[in-house]
Design an enzyme around this catalytic site. Sequence first.
Site, PDB file in Angstrom:
ATOM      1  N   GLY A 122      14.089  91.402  75.524  1.00 30.96           N
ATOM      2  CA  GLY A 122      12.659  91.654  75.072  1.00 30.96           C
ATOM      3  C   GLY A 122      12.761  92.062  73.427  1.00 30.96           C
ATOM      4  O   GLY A 122      12.261  93.178  73.202  1.00 30.96           O
ATOM      5  N   GLU A 166      26.522  90.295  69.669  1.00 37.39           N
ATOM      6  CA  GLU A 166      26.141  88.983  70.230  1.00 37.39           C
ATOM      7  C   GLU A 166      27.092  87.826  69.980  1.00 37.39           C
ATOM      8  O   GLU A 166      26.833  86.907  70.719  1.00 37.39           O
ATOM      9  CB  GLU A 166      24.624  88.682  69.715  1.00 37.39           C
ATOM     10  CG  GLU A 166      23.957  87.628  70.519  1.00 37.39           C
ATOM     11  CD  GLU A 166      22.516  87.252  69.993  1.00 37.39           C
ATOM     12  OE1 GLU A 166      21.747  86.556  70.503  1.00 37.39           O
ATOM     13  OE2 GLU A 166      22.307  88.149  69.027  1.00 37.39           O
TER      14      GLU A 166
END
Length: 398
Positions: A136, A253
Site C-alpha cells: 500500500g 525490490e
Amino acid sequence: MEFGFDKADNEDAAFRGEVREWLEKHLDERFTDAVGRGGPGSEHEGGTERRAWEQELGTGGWIGIGWGREGFGNRVATLTQQVVWAEEYARVRAPGRYGHIGENLLAPTLLAYGTEEQQSRFLPPIARGEDLWCQGYSEPGAGSDLASLRTSATRDKDGRWRVSGQKVWTSLAREADWCFVLARTDPDARRHRGISFLLVPMDQPDHIDVRPIRQLTGTSEFNEVFFDGAVAEEVVGGEGEGWKVAMGLLAFERGVSTLAQQIGFGEELRAVVRTATANDAIRDPLVRAALVRLWAELRTMRWNALRTLGGAPDAGAPSVAKLLWGGWHQRLGELALRVRGAEASVGPTDWTPDAPYELDEQQRLFLFTRADTIYGGSDEIQRTIIAERVLGLPREAT
C-alpha cells in the site's frame, strides 16, 4: 572483469541438479494450468493453482532462500545459488509467484527494521506459503511523489491505529491476507516526516474495499484499495520512521529476481524472432538490426545485474536497472507488433463493452509495456535519484 559465476563449481552444480530434480518432481499435473501464467499482465490468472503452488514451495523450503537467516521454515542459499534457483525456476516456466511481495519485499524489511517478535510472527507464514501480502504505497495524488501521500492513521480509544485513505495500483489486493501501508501518523509533520509503516490485515470487510481496475489489456490485476478506519496491528521501525523503512524496502525490490525477469524477457524476445522468421519480416535489415540490438542490450542487463548483486551498496544501481529494463521491454513490445504488420492491430470480432476482450501474447505484451516506464517509479523519478544521490547535483526546488 568476470561478469558471471563458475557453473562448473561443484557446490553450485550440485545445487542446480537438486533444483531441477525438485521442480521436475513437484511441478506436476496439479499445476499444469498455472505454468507460464502469473507474470506482468496476467498476475491475477490461475489463482487457485498458484496459491497451492506457494504452499508446495513452502513445504520444500524454497521460500526465503535469500533471507540470509534460517529458522523460519526456509532454506538458506548463497548468492550464486539464489541465481541458480531463479534461472531454473524461469527455465521451466513455473507459475508466477503469488507470494513474491511478502518474500522479497516485506521479509527483508522485517529482518532489517522489525522486532524479533514481528519476525517470529510474520516470517514463518510467508515461508510456508500461507500468508500473501500486497503493498500500500501509491495513491491517486502520490505515485512517484510518494512523500505527498494523504492516507492517515490515528489512535482509537484502545490505542490501536485506525487507517483511512485510498491506495491505487495495488497488485494482488484481492488475494492478499495482509497489506503493508504507508500512512501519515503525524498530521503536523511535513513531507517525509510523520509517516509510519503499518501492517494491516485485509480481512476487514467493513473497513476495507478493494476495487479492480480494468486496463488496456482487458485484465484487472491492479486495484484501488479504500481504507475506512481499518485496524493496523503493527508498526515497523517505530512510529514516524516509515519513510526510512520504505526507502529501505525499495532497495530490496531489485535483486536476484531481476535475473529471473530477464530470462522471461529472453523468452519473449525469442517468440518475436520466431514470428519474424515465419513471416519473412526477418529479411528486413532494420528488423534484423533491432532484434540484434535488443539481444545485445538484454545480455548487457544481465551482466550489469550480476555485477551489482555482490558488490558494495550502490544508491544508483536500482534506478539504473529500472531505466534499462523499462525502456528495453517497451521497445520489445513495439517490435513485436511491427514484425507482424497490419494483422497485429486486429482484435477479436466478438468483443462487447461488457466482456473482456482476448488478446494474444504479443498484443498483450505491447499494451502492458506502455506502463513499464511509469510503474515501479517513473523514468523521471529514477533519473532524479541518480542525479541527486549519485552525481550530487542540486535538489530540485520545492
